[in-house]
Design an enzyme around this catalytic site. Structure first.
Site, mmCIF file in Angstrom:
data_model
loop_
_atom_site.group_PDB
_atom_site.id
_atom_site.type_symbol
_atom_site.label_atom_id
_atom_site.label_comp_id
_atom_site.label_asym_id
_atom_site.label_seq_id
_atom_site.Cartn_x
_atom_site.Cartn_y
_atom_site.Cartn_z
ATOM 1 N N CYS A 44 0.834 -1.198 0.000
ATOM 2 C CA CYS A 44 0.000 0.000 0.000
ATOM 3 C C CYS A 44 0.876 1.258 0.000
ATOM 4 O O CYS A 44 1.481 1.586 -1.009
ATOM 5 C CB CYS A 44 -0.971 -0.037 1.174
ATOM 6 S SG CYS A 44 -2.359 1.120 1.028
ATOM 7 N N HIS A 66 -3.307 -5.660 1.435
ATOM 8 C CA HIS A 66 -2.523 -5.837 2.659
ATOM 9 C C HIS A 66 -2.423 -7.307 3.071
ATOM 10 O O HIS A 66 -3.251 -7.808 3.846
ATOM 11 C CB HIS A 66 -3.170 -5.055 3.809
ATOM 12 C CG HIS A 66 -2.982 -3.591 3.734
ATOM 13 N ND1 HIS A 66 -2.043 -2.911 4.482
ATOM 14 C CD2 HIS A 66 -3.611 -2.646 2.999
ATOM 15 C CE1 HIS A 66 -2.103 -1.611 4.218
ATOM 16 N NE2 HIS A 66 -3.058 -1.426 3.319
ATOM 17 N N GLU A 113 -0.506 -8.659 5.180
ATOM 18 C CA GLU A 113 -0.246 -8.815 6.612
ATOM 19 C C GLU A 113 -1.520 -8.887 7.438
ATOM 20 O O GLU A 113 -1.493 -9.262 8.619
ATOM 21 C CB GLU A 113 0.661 -7.685 7.123
ATOM 22 C CG GLU A 113 -0.010 -6.343 7.359
ATOM 23 C CD GLU A 113 -0.238 -5.535 6.097
ATOM 24 O OE1 GLU A 113 -0.573 -4.340 6.221
ATOM 25 O OE2 GLU A 113 -0.084 -6.078 4.988
#
Length: 231
Positions: free
Chosen positions: A85, A194, A196
């Site tokens: 991002c 994302h 994560e």
């Protein structure tokens, strides 16, 4: 294996990235924007957020931080670098990746579980995926619209450097539905979603395995671990 996680003023997802790295079996190492010391890490993650408040252009000020001088040098030497991002925006502003991320075409922030097609599974960050596999990763951005010259996009497509493509719908207007790209060497990858945030069952995305059970993002980090061990 040690994977550095860079924190800029305004970074939001550094702790999430560090947790993902631990779950993958590597050791996260905190890196600070004002220091050029990468502390001997084997790979680097530039996490999401709003570095320097997104003043000027997203990632433009972060690209000038001392740590990025070392990241650029490390990337040139083949060290795996992942930009997520805002980290993707920093990679573009640092010229480690081509193109730019601009305001979403619908002019509003988007937050959703996003399907992606894995176009290139030969990079340091995608080797644990199957080619043409569809995965689901959380997406949250206001400036995720990937744009580049027609020549640059043709080069990315022709050289197999589009890594991920949006599936189902294009959430931000990116050219050719591009969600992530790589450099020619395959060690630097940037994407808007994302990974994560999809590494642990119960805290990821909705999946056939159950509510919040999706863990597709974990394979980004295991890929880097396996890529480094294979060298």
């Amino acid at each position: 294996m040690k994977i550095g996680v860079v924190t800029f003023p305004g970074t939001l997802d550094d702790a999430d990235a560090a947790r993902a790295i631990r779950l993958a079996g590597a050791t996260p190492v905190a890196l600070w924007h004002a220091s050029d010391d990468l502390k001997g890490v084997d790979a680097v993650v530039l996490p999401g957020g709003f570095s320097y408040g997104d003043y000027l252009r997203c990632g433009a000020i972060a690209a000038l931080a001392p740590v990025m001088n070392s990241v650029v040098t490390a990337a040139a030497a083949g060290v795996p670098v992942l930009g997520i991002c805002n980290g993707f925006q920093v990679l573009c502003e640092s010229h480690l990746l081509p193109g730019a991320l601009i305001r979403n075409s619908q002019q509003r922030f988007v937050c959703r579980d996003q399907e992606l097609v894995v176009v290139n599974n030969s990079t340091a960050w995608t080797r644990d995926f199957q080619a043409n596999e569809t995965i689901t990763i959380p997406l949250k951005n206001g400036e995720g619209n990937f744009q580049a010259t027609e020549e640059t996009v043709a080069e990315l497509e022709g050289e197999g450097r589009v890594v991920f493509r949006y599936a189902g719908l294009n959430p931000n207007g990116s050219m050719n539905d591009i969600a992530g790209i790589t450099n020619a060497r395959g060690n630097v990858v940037g994407l808007m979603p994302h990974p994560e945030h999809a590494v642990e069952s119960g805290f990821g995305v909705h999946s056939p395995a159950g509510s919040r059970a999706g863990t597709d993002g974990l394979r980004f980090f295991t890929s880097a671990l396996h890529a480094t061990l294979a060298v």
